[in-house]
Design a protein around this motif. Sequence first.
Motif, PDB file in Angstrom:
ATOM      1  N   ASP A  47       0.864  -1.184   0.000  1.00  0.00           N
ATOM      2  CA  ASP A  47       0.000   0.000   0.000  1.00  0.00           C
ATOM      3  C   ASP A  47       0.899   1.231   0.000  1.00  0.00           C
ATOM      4  OD1 ASP A  47      -2.296   1.626   0.233  1.00  0.00           O
ATOM      5  OD2 ASP A  47      -2.250   1.530   2.418  1.00  0.00           O
ATOM      6  N   GLU A  48       0.548   2.208  -0.813  1.00  0.00           N
ATOM      7  CA  GLU A  48       1.322   3.449  -0.919  1.00  0.00           C
ATOM      8  C   GLU A  48       2.796   3.164  -1.186  1.00  0.00           C
ATOM      9  OE1 GLU A  48       0.333   5.550   2.707  1.00  0.00           O
ATOM     10  OE2 GLU A  48      -1.511   6.321   1.803  1.00  0.00           O
ATOM     11  N   GLY A  49       3.069   2.128  -1.993  1.00  0.00           N
ATOM     12  CA  GLY A  49       4.425   1.807  -2.391  1.00  0.00           C
ATOM     13  C   GLY A  49       5.251   1.049  -1.368  1.00  0.00           C
TER      14      GLY A  49
ATOM     15  N   LEU B  83      -9.428   3.125  -5.753  1.00  0.00           N
ATOM     16  CA  LEU B  83      -8.296   2.232  -5.513  1.00  0.00           C
ATOM     17  C   LEU B  83      -8.679   0.802  -5.853  1.00  0.00           C
ATOM     18  CD1 LEU B  83      -7.006   3.538  -2.053  1.00  0.00           C
ATOM     19  CD2 LEU B  83      -6.015   3.951  -4.321  1.00  0.00           C
TER      20      LEU B  83
ATOM     21  N   GLU C 135      -3.656  -0.130  -4.966  1.00  0.00           N
ATOM     22  CA  GLU C 135      -3.077   0.880  -5.837  1.00  0.00           C
ATOM     23  C   GLU C 135      -4.161   1.481  -6.714  1.00  0.00           C
ATOM     24  OE1 GLU C 135      -0.079  -1.341  -7.879  1.00  0.00           O
ATOM     25  OE2 GLU C 135      -1.526  -2.564  -8.973  1.00  0.00           O
TER      26      GLU C 135
END
Length: 114
Positions: free
Chosen positions: A40-42, A96, A113
């Motif tokens: 999540d969030e990279g 998302l 993502e």
Amino acid sequence: MAPVTLDTLPQAVTRFLAAHRLHDTAAQLANFTPDATVTDEGATHSGIDAVERWLNRTAGEYTYTIEPTAVHETSDREYTVTQRLEGDFPGGIVDLNFRFTLRDGLIERLVIEP
């Protein structure tokens, strides 16, 4: 990808989504394998303890509503649920993709993502 409905998703996914909407960390966590990973969030969170820390952090970060907008089955173990989040986070609205990979009836991998 084949379209499916929320009602036909595997139980681990539907239970996770229901608990996620309520920010119920324990109920969400119960749907993951012990060696699960969440991206999540990279950032990737590996293992159940790291997933629990991620769940606890994200539960209090922002206030938002979440609504599923599309559901797809990509294989007999992989499902994608697109969800619209609206809240007090930067941008206020985002769609998302929650990409689930299952093993033995539990979530082995979750990638979130755009």
